[in-house]
Design an enzyme around this catalytic site. Structure first.
Site, PDB file in Angstrom:
ATOM      1  N   TYR A 167      12.536   7.315  14.559  1.00  0.00           N
ATOM      2  CA  TYR A 167      12.325   7.355  13.099  1.00  0.00           C
ATOM      3  C   TYR A 167      13.420   8.176  12.412  1.00  0.00           C
ATOM      4  O   TYR A 167      13.996   7.746  11.402  1.00  0.00           O
ATOM      5  CB  TYR A 167      10.941   7.968  12.844  1.00  0.00           C
ATOM      6  CG  TYR A 167      10.489   7.978  11.407  1.00  0.00           C
ATOM      7  CD1 TYR A 167       9.883   6.857  10.827  1.00  0.00           C
ATOM      8  CD2 TYR A 167      10.621   9.124  10.616  1.00  0.00           C
ATOM      9  CE1 TYR A 167       9.441   6.884   9.513  1.00  0.00           C
ATOM     10  CE2 TYR A 167      10.181   9.156   9.302  1.00  0.00           C
ATOM     11  CZ  TYR A 167       9.579   8.028   8.760  1.00  0.00           C
ATOM     12  OH  TYR A 167       9.148   8.060   7.449  1.00  0.00           O
ATOM     13  N   LYS A 201      16.079   6.842   9.684  1.00  0.00           N
ATOM     14  CA  LYS A 201      16.090   7.403   8.320  1.00  0.00           C
ATOM     15  C   LYS A 201      17.420   8.085   8.026  1.00  0.00           C
ATOM     16  O   LYS A 201      17.850   8.146   6.870  1.00  0.00           O
ATOM     17  CB  LYS A 201      14.917   8.365   8.141  1.00  0.00           C
ATOM     18  CG  LYS A 201      13.552   7.685   8.234  1.00  0.00           C
ATOM     19  CD  LYS A 201      13.384   6.617   7.174  1.00  0.00           C
ATOM     20  CE  LYS A 201      12.009   5.970   7.185  1.00  0.00           C
ATOM     21  NZ  LYS A 201      11.885   4.924   6.165  1.00  0.00           N
ATOM     22  N   SER A 223      13.901   9.953   4.594  1.00  0.00           N
ATOM     23  CA  SER A 223      12.847  10.939   4.872  1.00  0.00           C
ATOM     24  C   SER A 223      13.517  12.281   5.116  1.00  0.00           C
ATOM     25  O   SER A 223      14.645  12.321   5.634  1.00  0.00           O
ATOM     26  CB  SER A 223      12.070  10.516   6.120  1.00  0.00           C
ATOM     27  OG  SER A 223      11.357  11.612   6.655  1.00  0.00           O
ATOM     28  N   ILE A 233       3.931  12.864   2.656  1.00  0.00           N
ATOM     29  CA  ILE A 233       3.203  12.233   1.549  1.00  0.00           C
ATOM     30  C   ILE A 233       1.900  11.662   2.130  1.00  0.00           C
ATOM     31  O   ILE A 233       1.924  11.025   3.197  1.00  0.00           O
ATOM     32  CB  ILE A 233       4.042  11.085   0.919  1.00  0.00           C
ATOM     33  CG1 ILE A 233       5.467  11.556   0.560  1.00  0.00           C
ATOM     34  CG2 ILE A 233       3.319  10.493  -0.284  1.00  0.00           C
ATOM     35  CD1 ILE A 233       5.595  12.611  -0.501  1.00  0.00           C
ATOM     36  N   VAL A 285      10.399  -7.480   7.549  1.00  0.00           N
ATOM     37  CA  VAL A 285      11.739  -7.123   7.059  1.00  0.00           C
ATOM     38  C   VAL A 285      12.790  -7.095   8.170  1.00  0.00           C
ATOM     39  O   VAL A 285      13.986  -7.126   7.898  1.00  0.00           O
ATOM     40  CB  VAL A 285      11.755  -5.766   6.308  1.00  0.00           C
ATOM     41  CG1 VAL A 285      10.982  -5.844   5.010  1.00  0.00           C
ATOM     42  CG2 VAL A 285      11.292  -4.622   7.191  1.00  0.00           C
ATOM     43  N   ARG A 342       0.854  -1.197   0.000  1.00  0.00           N
ATOM     44  CA  ARG A 342       0.000   0.000   0.000  1.00  0.00           C
ATOM     45  C   ARG A 342       0.892   1.252   0.000  1.00  0.00           C
ATOM     46  O   ARG A 342       2.128   1.153   0.039  1.00  0.00           O
ATOM     47  CB  ARG A 342      -0.912   0.008   1.236  1.00  0.00           C
ATOM     48  CG  ARG A 342      -0.139   0.224   2.505  1.00  0.00           C
ATOM     49  CD  ARG A 342      -1.028   0.224   3.738  1.00  0.00           C
ATOM     50  NE  ARG A 342      -0.334   0.842   4.858  1.00  0.00           N
ATOM     51  CZ  ARG A 342      -0.727   0.798   6.113  1.00  0.00           C
ATOM     52  NH1 ARG A 342      -1.819   0.142   6.419  1.00  0.00           N
ATOM     53  NH2 ARG A 342      -0.046   1.402   7.064  1.00  0.00           N
ATOM     54  N   ALA A 349      16.414   8.835  13.501  1.00  0.00           N
ATOM     55  CA  ALA A 349      17.700   8.125  13.608  1.00  0.00           C
ATOM     56  C   ALA A 349      17.777   7.016  12.548  1.00  0.00           C
ATOM     57  O   ALA A 349      18.807   6.836  11.895  1.00  0.00           O
ATOM     58  CB  ALA A 349      17.860   7.536  15.009  1.00  0.00           C
TER      59      ALA A 349
HETATM   60  P1  NAD Z   1       2.427   2.869   4.870  1.00  0.00           P
HETATM   61  O1  NAD Z   1       2.261   2.645   6.325  1.00  0.00           O
HETATM   62  O2  NAD Z   1       1.286   3.380   4.089  1.00  0.00           O
HETATM   63  O3  NAD Z   1       2.980   1.550   4.162  1.00  0.00           O
HETATM   64  C1  NAD Z   1       4.045   0.837   4.726  1.00  0.00           C
HETATM   65  C2  NAD Z   1       3.997  -0.596   4.256  1.00  0.00           C
HETATM   66  O4  NAD Z   1       5.069  -1.286   4.905  1.00  0.00           O
HETATM   67  C3  NAD Z   1       2.703  -1.301   4.653  1.00  0.00           C
HETATM   68  O5  NAD Z   1       2.233  -2.077   3.571  1.00  0.00           O
HETATM   69  C4  NAD Z   1       3.132  -2.174   5.832  1.00  0.00           C
HETATM   70  O6  NAD Z   1       2.354  -3.351   5.983  1.00  0.00           O
HETATM   71  C5  NAD Z   1       4.570  -2.488   5.453  1.00  0.00           C
HETATM   72  N1  NAD Z   1       5.366  -2.882   6.610  1.00  0.00           N
HETATM   73  C6  NAD Z   1       5.378  -2.302   7.840  1.00  0.00           C
HETATM   74  N2  NAD Z   1       6.188  -2.967   8.661  1.00  0.00           N
HETATM   75  C7  NAD Z   1       6.709  -4.001   7.943  1.00  0.00           C
HETATM   76  C8  NAD Z   1       7.607  -5.041   8.247  1.00  0.00           C
HETATM   77  N3  NAD Z   1       8.129  -5.172   9.473  1.00  0.00           N
HETATM   78  N4  NAD Z   1       7.920  -5.931   7.275  1.00  0.00           N
HETATM   79  C9  NAD Z   1       7.374  -5.816   6.042  1.00  0.00           C
HETATM   80  N5  NAD Z   1       6.515  -4.846   5.698  1.00  0.00           N
HETATM   81  C10 NAD Z   1       6.189  -3.948   6.638  1.00  0.00           C
HETATM   82  O7  NAD Z   1       3.666   3.878   4.748  1.00  0.00           O
HETATM   83  P2  NAD Z   1       4.120   4.881   3.556  1.00  0.00           P
HETATM   84  O8  NAD Z   1       3.714   6.243   3.953  1.00  0.00           O
HETATM   85  O9  NAD Z   1       3.714   4.323   2.240  1.00  0.00           O
HETATM   86  O10 NAD Z   1       5.690   4.798   3.741  1.00  0.00           O
HETATM   87  C11 NAD Z   1       6.533   3.995   2.919  1.00  0.00           C
HETATM   88  C12 NAD Z   1       7.986   4.334   3.246  1.00  0.00           C
HETATM   89  O11 NAD Z   1       8.214   5.723   2.985  1.00  0.00           O
HETATM   90  C13 NAD Z   1       8.339   4.139   4.721  1.00  0.00           C
HETATM   91  O12 NAD Z   1       9.666   3.674   4.831  1.00  0.00           O
HETATM   92  C14 NAD Z   1       8.226   5.532   5.284  1.00  0.00           C
HETATM   93  O13 NAD Z   1       9.000   5.705   6.442  1.00  0.00           O
HETATM   94  C15 NAD Z   1       8.750   6.349   4.129  1.00  0.00           C
HETATM   95  N6  NAD Z   1       8.323   7.744   4.174  1.00  0.00           N
HETATM   96  C16 NAD Z   1       7.008   8.084   4.190  1.00  0.00           C
HETATM   97  C17 NAD Z   1       6.633   9.417   4.231  1.00  0.00           C
HETATM   98  C18 NAD Z   1       5.206   9.861   4.253  1.00  0.00           C
HETATM   99  O14 NAD Z   1       4.967  11.065   4.461  1.00  0.00           O
HETATM  100  N7  NAD Z   1       4.241   8.991   4.047  1.00  0.00           N
HETATM  101  C19 NAD Z   1       7.621  10.408   4.272  1.00  0.00           C
HETATM  102  C20 NAD Z   1       8.967  10.036   4.258  1.00  0.00           C
HETATM  103  C21 NAD Z   1       9.298   8.692   4.193  1.00  0.00           C
END
Ligand code: NAD
Length: 247
Positions: A155, A159, A142, A188, A64, A15, A157
């Site tokens: 988080y 990233k 991030s 996002i 993971v 997702r 630390a």
């Molecule tokens: P999200 O929560 O919508 O999706 C994260 C996905 O990772 C989910 O499908 C979840 O089931 C999976 N996941 C979580 N823990 C897991 C694990 N232990 N093993 C396998 N899968 C696992 O998050 P997102 O907003 O789509 O974020 C995706 C990436 O982008 C993340 O690393 C997040 O830190 C990074 N990020 C997001 C934003 C933002 O604003 N959304 C900003 C900067 C960075």
């Protein structure tokens, strides 16, 4: 198509940003392996959409943070899809609290998933990429890993750790023609940010000079560029995808 014949593994790809990346890489011709904690209806819809584009799509259940499972998943992907060319370290979680309220469990779990998870999958993929003399690794950092943020000690630390890991792996794997980069998104709109307080959204919107919050597709197109030959002389980079939130 730029990625025709390539196989990409997207961690946490069910997702949000990961799903958008999976779809964008498939749009560019790649076959896709998704690994996530478990398969959901959303996962099934995504796999169907990828197959609808004429690409192969497979799901691999995994946490993971589990080192041994990472080695297994990478081997299973190669068995199921024939090869591995692209690793997207996307899986991530948050557990926000100011430092004086953050629990040891919140610290440990976020570091285990967001940082050790990147090590686990990069290590497994590196053996394959070294042997074949090619490969791409793109990890999700991030802007909060670059500048720090209130309530995000664990988080930020993790990233920030991804930045050091990315630059190190770029140096170690460059001679094998493996490009290792990271993207650093700003705010996002995804299921991860949905529950955040309104003030956090308002602050991000105030900072974004482009006048809007990001969409998963904004990140996916930059990741696809980094996975393409158009970016073949780019490595060890961290590209902010934040609408100017951190200028
Ligand atoms: P999200 O929560 O919508 O999706 C994260 C996905 O990772 C989910 O499908 C979840 O089931 C999976 N996941 C979580 N823990 C897991 C694990 N232990 N093993 C396998 N899968 C696992 O998050 P997102 O907003 O789509 O974020 C995706 C990436 O982008 C993340 O690393 C997040 O830190 C990074 N990020 C997001 C934003 C933002 O604003 N959304 C900003 C900067 C960075």
């Amino acid at each position: 198509m730029e990625l025709e014949g390539k196989v990409a593994l997207v961690t946490g790809g069910s997702r949000g940003i990961g799903a958008a990346i999976a779809l964008e890489l498939a749009n560019n011709g790649a076959d896709i392996a998704i690994c996530d904690l478990k398969s959901t209806d959303e996962t099934a819809r995504l796999l169907d959409a990828i197959r609808g584009l004429g690409r192969k799509a497979s799901f691999f259940p995994a946490d993971v943070a589990n080192f041994n499972r990472a080695q297994e998943v990478v081997a299973e992907v190669v068995r199921a899809l024939g090869r591995l060319d692209i690793l997207i370290n996307n899986a991530g979680i948050n557990a926000d609290h100011v430092i004086w309220k953050m629990t040891e469990e919140e610290w440990d779990r976020v570091i285990a998933v967001d940082l050790k998870g990147v090590f686990n999958y990069s290590r497994a993929a590196a053996s394959i990429f070294r042997t074949q003399g090619s490969g791409k690794i793109v990890s999700l950092s991030s802007v909060n890993g670059l500048r720090g943020q209130w309530g995000l000690a664990n988080y930020a630390a993790a990233k920030s750790g991804i930045v050091g890991l990315t630059k190190t792996l770029a140096k170690e794997l460059g001679r094998y023609q493996v490009n290792v980069n990271a993207v650093a998104p700003g705010y996002i709109v995804t299921p991860m940010t949905e529950p955040l307080p309104q003030e956090a959204k308002d602050e991000a919107l105030r900072e974004a000079v482009l006048g809007r919050l990001g969409a998963p597709e904004d990140v996916a197109s930059v990741v696809a560029f980094l996975c393409s030959d158009r970016a073949k002389y780019v490595t060890g980079e961290v590209i902010k995808v934040d609408g100017g939130q951190y200028i």
